[in-house]
Scaffold this motif. Structure first.
Motif, mmCIF file in Angstrom:
data_model
loop_
_atom_site.group_PDB
_atom_site.id
_atom_site.type_symbol
_atom_site.label_atom_id
_atom_site.label_comp_id
_atom_site.label_asym_id
_atom_site.label_seq_id
_atom_site.Cartn_x
_atom_site.Cartn_y
_atom_site.Cartn_z
ATOM 1 N N LEU A 24 0.838 -1.199 0.000
ATOM 2 C CA LEU A 24 0.000 0.000 0.000
ATOM 3 C C LEU A 24 0.870 1.244 0.000
ATOM 4 C CD1 LEU A 24 -2.623 1.640 0.387
ATOM 5 C CD2 LEU A 24 -2.351 1.265 2.850
ATOM 6 N N ASN A 25 1.818 1.314 0.917
ATOM 7 C CA ASN A 25 2.693 2.478 0.982
ATOM 8 C C ASN A 25 3.565 2.593 -0.265
ATOM 9 O OD1 ASN A 25 1.726 3.403 3.423
ATOM 10 N ND2 ASN A 25 3.243 2.324 4.641
ATOM 11 N N CYS A 26 4.017 1.461 -0.797
ATOM 12 C CA CYS A 26 4.809 1.490 -2.024
ATOM 13 C C CYS A 26 4.009 2.056 -3.200
ATOM 14 C CB CYS A 26 5.283 0.084 -2.387
ATOM 15 S SG CYS A 26 6.543 -0.589 -1.299
ATOM 16 N N TYR A 27 2.739 1.657 -3.291
ATOM 17 C CA TYR A 27 1.899 2.091 -4.404
ATOM 18 C C TYR A 27 1.509 3.563 -4.273
ATOM 19 C CZ TYR A 27 1.304 -2.892 -5.448
ATOM 20 O OH TYR A 27 1.514 -4.213 -5.756
ATOM 21 N N LEU A 28 1.421 4.049 -3.034
ATOM 22 C CA LEU A 28 1.023 5.439 -2.816
ATOM 23 C C LEU A 28 2.179 6.423 -2.952
ATOM 24 C CD1 LEU A 28 -1.384 5.248 0.270
ATOM 25 C CD2 LEU A 28 -1.987 5.685 -2.110
ATOM 26 N N ALA A 29 3.338 6.030 -2.465
ATOM 27 C CA ALA A 29 4.453 6.967 -2.338
ATOM 28 C C ALA A 29 4.825 7.710 -3.630
ATOM 29 C CB ALA A 29 5.674 6.242 -1.761
ATOM 30 N N PRO A 30 4.804 7.063 -4.808
ATOM 31 C CA PRO A 30 5.164 7.813 -6.015
ATOM 32 C C PRO A 30 4.133 8.854 -6.446
ATOM 33 C CG PRO A 30 5.442 5.439 -6.331
ATOM 34 C CD PRO A 30 4.637 5.635 -5.095
ATOM 35 N N TYR A 31 2.917 8.799 -5.885
ATOM 36 C CA TYR A 31 1.839 9.657 -6.371
ATOM 37 C C TYR A 31 1.381 10.698 -5.366
ATOM 38 C CZ TYR A 31 1.845 6.139 -9.964
ATOM 39 O OH TYR A 31 2.248 5.300 -10.977
ATOM 40 N N THR A 32 1.759 10.545 -4.128
ATOM 41 C CA THR A 32 1.450 11.562 -3.118
ATOM 42 C C THR A 32 2.494 11.494 -2.012
ATOM 43 O OG1 THR A 32 -0.144 12.349 -1.472
ATOM 44 C CG2 THR A 32 -0.180 9.990 -1.970
ATOM 45 N N TYR A 39 1.360 9.951 1.959
ATOM 46 C CA TYR A 39 0.945 8.579 2.231
ATOM 47 C C TYR A 39 0.978 8.255 3.717
ATOM 48 C CZ TYR A 39 5.997 7.640 2.131
ATOM 49 O OH TYR A 39 7.352 7.668 2.364
ATOM 50 N N LEU A 40 1.856 8.899 4.485
ATOM 51 C CA LEU A 40 1.858 8.663 5.927
ATOM 52 C C LEU A 40 0.627 9.279 6.585
ATOM 53 C CD1 LEU A 40 5.625 9.158 6.854
ATOM 54 C CD2 LEU A 40 4.364 7.033 6.495
ATOM 55 N N GLU A 41 0.189 10.440 6.073
ATOM 56 C CA GLU A 41 -1.055 11.046 6.568
ATOM 57 C C GLU A 41 -2.232 10.120 6.277
ATOM 58 O OE1 GLU A 41 -1.742 13.909 8.149
ATOM 59 O OE2 GLU A 41 0.241 14.807 8.205
ATOM 60 N N LEU A 42 -2.244 9.523 5.093
ATOM 61 C CA LEU A 42 -3.317 8.596 4.739
ATOM 62 C C LEU A 42 -3.293 7.366 5.644
ATOM 63 C CD1 LEU A 42 -3.049 8.860 0.864
ATOM 64 C CD2 LEU A 42 -5.121 9.316 2.181
ATOM 65 N N SER A 43 -2.108 6.851 5.916
ATOM 66 C CA SER A 43 -1.989 5.689 6.787
ATOM 67 C C SER A 43 -2.481 6.000 8.193
ATOM 68 C CB SER A 43 -0.529 5.217 6.840
ATOM 69 O OG SER A 43 -0.111 4.721 5.596
ATOM 70 N N ALA A 44 -2.078 7.167 8.713
ATOM 71 C CA ALA A 44 -2.521 7.570 10.050
ATOM 72 C C ALA A 44 -4.034 7.754 10.075
ATOM 73 C CB ALA A 44 -1.820 8.866 10.469
ATOM 74 N N CYS A 45 -4.574 8.355 9.021
ATOM 75 C CA CYS A 45 -6.011 8.628 8.954
ATOM 76 C C CYS A 45 -6.821 7.337 9.010
ATOM 77 C CB CYS A 45 -6.325 9.395 7.670
ATOM 78 S SG CYS A 45 -8.079 9.564 7.326
ATOM 79 N N GLY A 67 -14.851 -1.826 11.267
ATOM 80 C CA GLY A 67 -13.617 -1.064 11.398
ATOM 81 C C GLY A 67 -12.486 -1.621 10.550
ATOM 82 N N ARG A 68 -12.747 -2.698 9.824
ATOM 83 C CA ARG A 68 -11.688 -3.278 9.004
ATOM 84 C C ARG A 68 -11.362 -2.392 7.813
ATOM 85 N NH1 ARG A 68 -13.778 -9.602 8.937
ATOM 86 N NH2 ARG A 68 -13.403 -10.005 11.161
ATOM 87 N N VAL A 69 -10.101 -2.435 7.434
ATOM 88 C CA VAL A 69 -9.612 -1.588 6.351
ATOM 89 C C VAL A 69 -9.089 -2.464 5.225
ATOM 90 C CG1 VAL A 69 -7.977 0.224 5.709
ATOM 91 C CG2 VAL A 69 -8.953 0.193 8.001
ATOM 92 N N SER A 70 -9.339 -2.043 4.015
ATOM 93 C CA SER A 70 -8.783 -2.726 2.859
ATOM 94 C C SER A 70 -8.489 -1.693 1.784
ATOM 95 C CB SER A 70 -9.752 -3.803 2.332
ATOM 96 O OG SER A 70 -11.025 -3.248 2.078
ATOM 97 N N ILE A 79 -5.666 -4.731 5.098
ATOM 98 C CA ILE A 79 -4.427 -4.160 5.627
ATOM 99 C C ILE A 79 -4.530 -4.014 7.136
ATOM 100 C CG2 ILE A 79 -3.812 -2.960 3.503
ATOM 101 C CD1 ILE A 79 -4.856 -0.416 4.632
ATOM 102 N N ILE A 80 -3.358 -4.041 7.784
ATOM 103 C CA ILE A 80 -3.342 -3.904 9.233
ATOM 104 C C ILE A 80 -3.541 -2.442 9.614
ATOM 105 C CG2 ILE A 80 -1.970 -5.936 9.746
ATOM 106 C CD1 ILE A 80 0.512 -4.251 9.743
ATOM 107 N N THR A 81 -4.080 -2.225 10.787
ATOM 108 C CA THR A 81 -4.311 -0.864 11.277
ATOM 109 C C THR A 81 -3.661 -0.698 12.635
ATOM 110 O OG1 THR A 81 -6.442 -1.578 12.129
ATOM 111 C CG2 THR A 81 -6.447 -0.480 10.001
ATOM 112 N N THR A 82 -2.359 -0.932 12.657
ATOM 113 C CA THR A 82 -1.566 -0.721 13.862
ATOM 114 C C THR A 82 -0.427 0.200 13.493
ATOM 115 O OG1 THR A 82 -0.041 -2.531 13.414
ATOM 116 C CG2 THR A 82 -2.072 -3.104 14.571
ATOM 117 N N SER A 83 0.430 0.526 14.462
ATOM 118 C CA SER A 83 1.536 1.450 14.206
ATOM 119 C C SER A 83 2.505 0.898 13.170
ATOM 120 C CB SER A 83 2.293 1.741 15.509
ATOM 121 O OG SER A 83 2.780 0.539 16.075
#
Length: 207
Positions: free
Chosen positions: A63-71, A74-80, A187-190, A200-204
Motif C-alpha cells: 500500500l505504501n509502495c503504491y502510494l508513495a510515487p503519487y502523493t 501517504y503517511l497522513e493517509l496511513s494515520a487517517c 472497522g476493518r480496512v482494505s 491491511i493492518i491498522t496498527t503502528s
C-alpha cells in the motif's frame, strides 16, 4: 513528489521473518510425513494462519509502495485510516495515480485543500454532509468529497459486498486508481487495486 525505493524496512522485515517461519514449518511438516502416527492437519492450519498474517502485512507494505510515487502524504493517509478504523467511521478514499478519474466519477463537492489526517477524519465524521461518497485525492490535495464512484457487480467469496467495497472495486476495475475503504460495521480496512481488494493492518506498523 519524490520517488521511493519501496524500502519500508520494518514491514519488509516482518514479511521476511514470517516467510522464513512458514518455510521452516513446511520443512518440519515434510519431515513429519515419515511418521504415520503424526497428524499434519493441525500444523497445516497453523501454516495457513501464518500465511494469512503475512498477506495482511504485505498488503500494508505494498500500500505504501503504491502510494508513495503519487502523493507525499501517504503517511497522513496511513494515520487517517488507522484513526477511522479505531473509531469505526466508514470511509472511501480514491487516490488518483496515472489515469485521470474525471470521466469515471460523478463529481461531488470541490475541496482543494492540502491533505491532512485531521481533514479527512472530519470529512468522514458521522453526520458531516460530505461523509457519504468518496474523497478524491490528487497529488497532495483533497481535491473533492462526496464523489460517486462506479459500482462493481462482482461477488467476492460468495458474499455480497457493501456499497463502499463495490465502489472501490468498480473504480479500480476501470482505472489504475488505489481506493482505501474503512468499514463502519467492523472497522476493518482494505484497499482496492486493479479490481481486487486487500486487507491491511491498522496498527503502528502500518506507518
Amino acid at each position: 513528489m519524490n520517488q521511493t525505493d519501496c524500502d519500508f524496512s520494518p514491514l519488509k522485515q516482518q514479511i521476511t521473518d514470517g516467510l522464513k517461519k512458514v518455510s521452516l514449518e513446511i520443512d518440519k511438516g515434510l519431515d513429519s510425513l515419515q511418521n504415520e502416527n503424526y497428524c499434519l492437519l493441525g500444523k497445516i492450519e497453523d501454516i495457513k494462519e501464518n500465511i494469512e498474517q503475512i498477506e495482511t502485512i504485505a498488503a500494508s507494505f505494498y500500500l505504501n509502495c503504491y502510494l508513495a510515487p503519487y502523493t507525499d502524504k501517504y503517511l497522513e493517509l496511513s494515520a487517517c485510516i488507522q484513526h477511522l478504523s479505531h473509531q469505526r467511521h466508514g470511509a472511501l478514499i480514491a487516490i488518483e495515480r496515472k489515469n485521470s478519474l474525471d470521466n469515471l466519477i460523478k463529481p461531488g463537492t470541490p475541496i482543494g485543500a492540502t491533505l491532512t489526517s485531521s481533514l479527512l477524519e472530519s470529512i468522514f465524521f458521522p453526520g458531516n454532509p460530505l461523509h457519504d461518497g468518496a474523497v478524491l485525492v490528487r497529488n497532495n490535495q483533497v481535491f473533492s468529497a462526496a464523489n460517486v464512484l462506479p459500482l462493481s457487480s462482482r461477488v467476492i467469496r460468495d458474499k455480497k459486498l457493501g456499497t463502499r467495497h463495490r465502489a472501490a472495486l468498480g473504480l479500480t476495475e476501470k482505472s489504475d486508481a488505489l481506493v482505501l475503504v474503512v468499514s463502519e460495521e467492523s472497522g476493518r480496512v482494505s484497499f482496492g487495486l486493479e479490481g481486487n481488494l486487500y486487507p491491511i493492518i491498522t496498527t503502528s506498523s502500518l506507518i
